[in-house]
Design a protein around this motif. Structure first.
Motif, short mmCIF file in Angstrom:
data_model
loop_
_atom_site.label_atom_id
_atom_site.label_comp_id
_atom_site.label_asym_id
_atom_site.label_seq_id
_atom_site.Cartn_x
_atom_site.Cartn_y
_atom_site.Cartn_z
N TYR A 39 0.06 0.28 5.71
CA TYR A 39 -1.18 0.80 5.08
C TYR A 39 -1.87 -0.31 4.31
O TYR A 39 -3.10 -0.46 4.38
N ILE A 40 -1.09 -1.09 3.57
CA ILE A 40 -1.65 -2.21 2.78
C ILE A 40 -2.32 -3.23 3.71
O ILE A 40 -3.35 -3.80 3.40
N LYS A 41 -1.69 -3.42 4.90
CA LYS A 41 -2.26 -4.36 5.89
C LYS A 41 -3.46 -3.76 6.63
O LYS A 41 -4.05 -4.40 7.49
N LYS A 42 -3.76 -2.48 6.34
CA LYS A 42 -4.85 -1.73 7.00
C LYS A 42 -4.56 -1.46 8.47
O LYS A 42 -5.48 -1.24 9.27
N ASP A 43 -3.27 -1.49 8.80
CA ASP A 43 -2.85 -1.10 10.15
C ASP A 43 -2.50 0.39 10.08
O ASP A 43 -1.33 0.78 10.02
N TYR A 44 -3.55 1.21 10.08
CA TYR A 44 -3.37 2.63 9.78
C TYR A 44 -2.66 3.39 10.90
O TYR A 44 -1.96 4.37 10.63
N SER A 45 -2.79 2.93 12.12
CA SER A 45 -2.11 3.61 13.23
C SER A 45 -0.60 3.48 13.08
O SER A 45 0.16 4.45 13.27
N GLU A 46 -0.13 2.27 12.75
CA GLU A 46 1.31 2.07 12.55
C GLU A 46 1.78 2.81 11.30
O GLU A 46 2.86 3.40 11.28
N ALA A 47 0.96 2.78 10.27
CA ALA A 47 1.32 3.49 9.04
C ALA A 47 1.51 4.97 9.34
O ALA A 47 2.46 5.60 8.85
#
Length: 496
Positions: A39-47
């Motif tokens: 989420y912090i990396k803005k990789d919302y799909s993986e999050a």
């Protein structure tokens, strides 16, 4: 493994349920931490994937649903996010972040009243929460803009509605209802590409949205693509059978098309009165359909010109142009009516507008012809002076001259007042001048083509109107007339 009366017994060690729950919790926390990292990396799909794994391990943990709700919001999946936020507060009614995210989801989806309740709940739990305080203000603003838009729509102030919806969508970015209302008003304002774009964006996310399908149809309908429009209206009604706007628009579209086609058929068959009536009836079907109505006004203007109702035809063409300033056909029709009325300055103005827009050979020819007629109209109209048609024969020109020359000869008015004598002298001169030109084939040809005749003045010199009269009638008066050729009738003029 033991041995009991000859049987082998498998002994399974007992696992402590508390220990198993502890391991599941640890694993779920691990998934949550990985989700946080993504989420912090803005990789919302993986999050999303890792928060889902955490929920699968511990489905009763409110914070996991809250985190996944936040992720879904970042993925613009606001309805799914709302479900997770609601589940979070069901599991823990004191979960402040859960209430805050539920409120944000409601607000994004355009439900400002529900959002306001959620934010108030946050303030009950945490009275100094500045984020909730600001969100309450945002929800109040959306409610106010929604109210203003409703009033604006009733007053047909579509620009106001678009403005209000733009402001509301700053907080309610996922609200299809606001977007559809904005798109509908853009269509009513004639801003069809913008309206189509908004409706298409909605349909990409929800292909069954009846309101968006209606707006797509409305744009096509107002752009005079009636067959395609009907297809969208029918599709909208299939998705939402009670959609009254789509039903009314579909009915109007079909009626407008039928009436217009009937008018076109009557016109082609030469039934001009019937065509005029049919076009008039079509114009009453939907005043909002600007493009189609512009064509109907132009068509009725064409019929009016056929019926020799030129003023009415000009008025209809003017109405068409007022509805659609780019409508070349209406300018051309009005210009021709002006030509028929010999109002050449107005015709030139319309043809100039047409030629500036479409520089074709045909339009250039029409403009030059109008300019020539305008130039000719500013000279003396010798045909009018003699009272004959422009296609008059040589004999008709001679008969007209004989009649007018005898009528205006100065000696006939020698006993009249000085003012009358002066006026009759002027007319007698004009009659002679007109006859001199129209009785000479070369001069007449040049005059008819709009060429200047001043060059001939040197060859003609000063000539006496009485001499023209004598030459025509013979002798002093000719054919029994005994006018004196001296006194008031003895005057000269320079032709030109």
């Amino acid at each position: 493994t033991g041995d009991l009366a000859g049987y082998q017994i498998l002994v399974i060690p007992t696992v402590c349920p508390v220990l198993m729950l502890f391991h599941l919790t640890l694993e779920a926390e691990s998934f949550k931490e990985q989700g946080n990292a993504y989420y912090i990396k803005k990789d919302y799909s993986e999050a999303f994937e890792y928060y889902t794994k955490a929920i699968d391990m511990c489905p009763k943990n409110a914070s996991y649903y809250g985190n996944r709700a936040a992720t879904l919001m970042m993925l613009s999946r606001h309805r799914d996010a709302l479900e997770d936020a609601q589940q979070a507060v069901r599991l823990d009614d004191t979960f402040m972040k859960g209430h805050l995210r539920e409120g944000k989801c409601h607000l994004s989806l355009g439900n400002a009243m529900a959002a306001r309740r959620c934010f108030r709940k946050v303030l009950e739990l945490e009275p100094d929460n500045s984020q909730a305080q600001q969100e309450v203000k945002n929800a109040d603003s959306v409610l106010e803009y929604e109210k203003m838009a409703e009033i604006g729509f009733e007053k047909r102030d579509f620009r106001m509605v678009v403005f209000c919806m733009d402001r509301a969508l700053e907080s309610a970015s996922a609200c299809h209802r606001f977007k559809v209302l904005k798109a509908e008003c853009l269509a009513m304002l004639g801003r069809y590409p913008e309206a189509q774009s908004v409706a298409s964006d909605i349909l990409r996310m929800d292909s069954t949205n009846g309101d968006a399908l209606y707006v797509r149809g409305l744009c096509l309908y107002y752009e005079d693509c009636i067959d395609k429009a009907v297809q969208f209206f029918v599709q909208a009604l299939r998705m939402a059978p009670d959609h009254e706007k789509a039903r009314l628009a579909c009915r109007n579209a079909k009626a407008l098309k039928a009436k217009k086609e009937d008018g076109n058929k009557a016109f082609k068959e030469g039934n001009f009165d019937e065509a005029y009536q049919l076009y008039s009836e079509a114009l009453t079907i939907d005043p909002n359909n600007i493009k189609t109505n512009a064509k109907l006004f132009c068509n009725r203007g064409t019929v009016g010109s056929k019926l020799k109702k030129l003023d009415q035809a000009i008025e209809d063409c003017t109405k068409a142009i007022k509805l659609d300033e780019t409508y070349i056909k209406a300018y051309l029709r009005r210009a021709q009516c002006y030509m028929d009325k010999e109002e050449y300055e107005e015709a030139v103005r319309d043809y100039e507008k047409v030629y500036q827009t479409e520089k074709t050979k045909e339009h250039k020819h029409l403009l030059k012809n109008a300019q020539l007629e305008l130039k000719k109209s500013k000279r003396k109209d010798y045909y009018k002076v003699l009272g004959v048609d422009k296609n008059a024969t040589e004999d008709e020109i001679k008969k007209a001259y004989r009649k007018r020359a005898l009528m205006h000869h100065p000696d006939r008015h020698s006993s009249a007042s000085a003012e009358v004598q002066k006026e009759e002298e002027k007319k007698f001169k004009e009659v002679g001048e007109a006859f001199t030109v129209l009785s000479d084939p070369k001069k007449k040809s040049r005059y008819d083509s709009g060429q200047d005749l001043e060059d001939d003045a040197g060859n003609m010199g000063d000539f006496d109107a009485n001499n023209i009269f004598k030459a025509f009638f013979g002798g002093g008066g000719g054919q029994g007339y005994t006018f004196e050729a001296s006194g008031p009738g003895n005057f000269f003029f320079q032709f030109g």
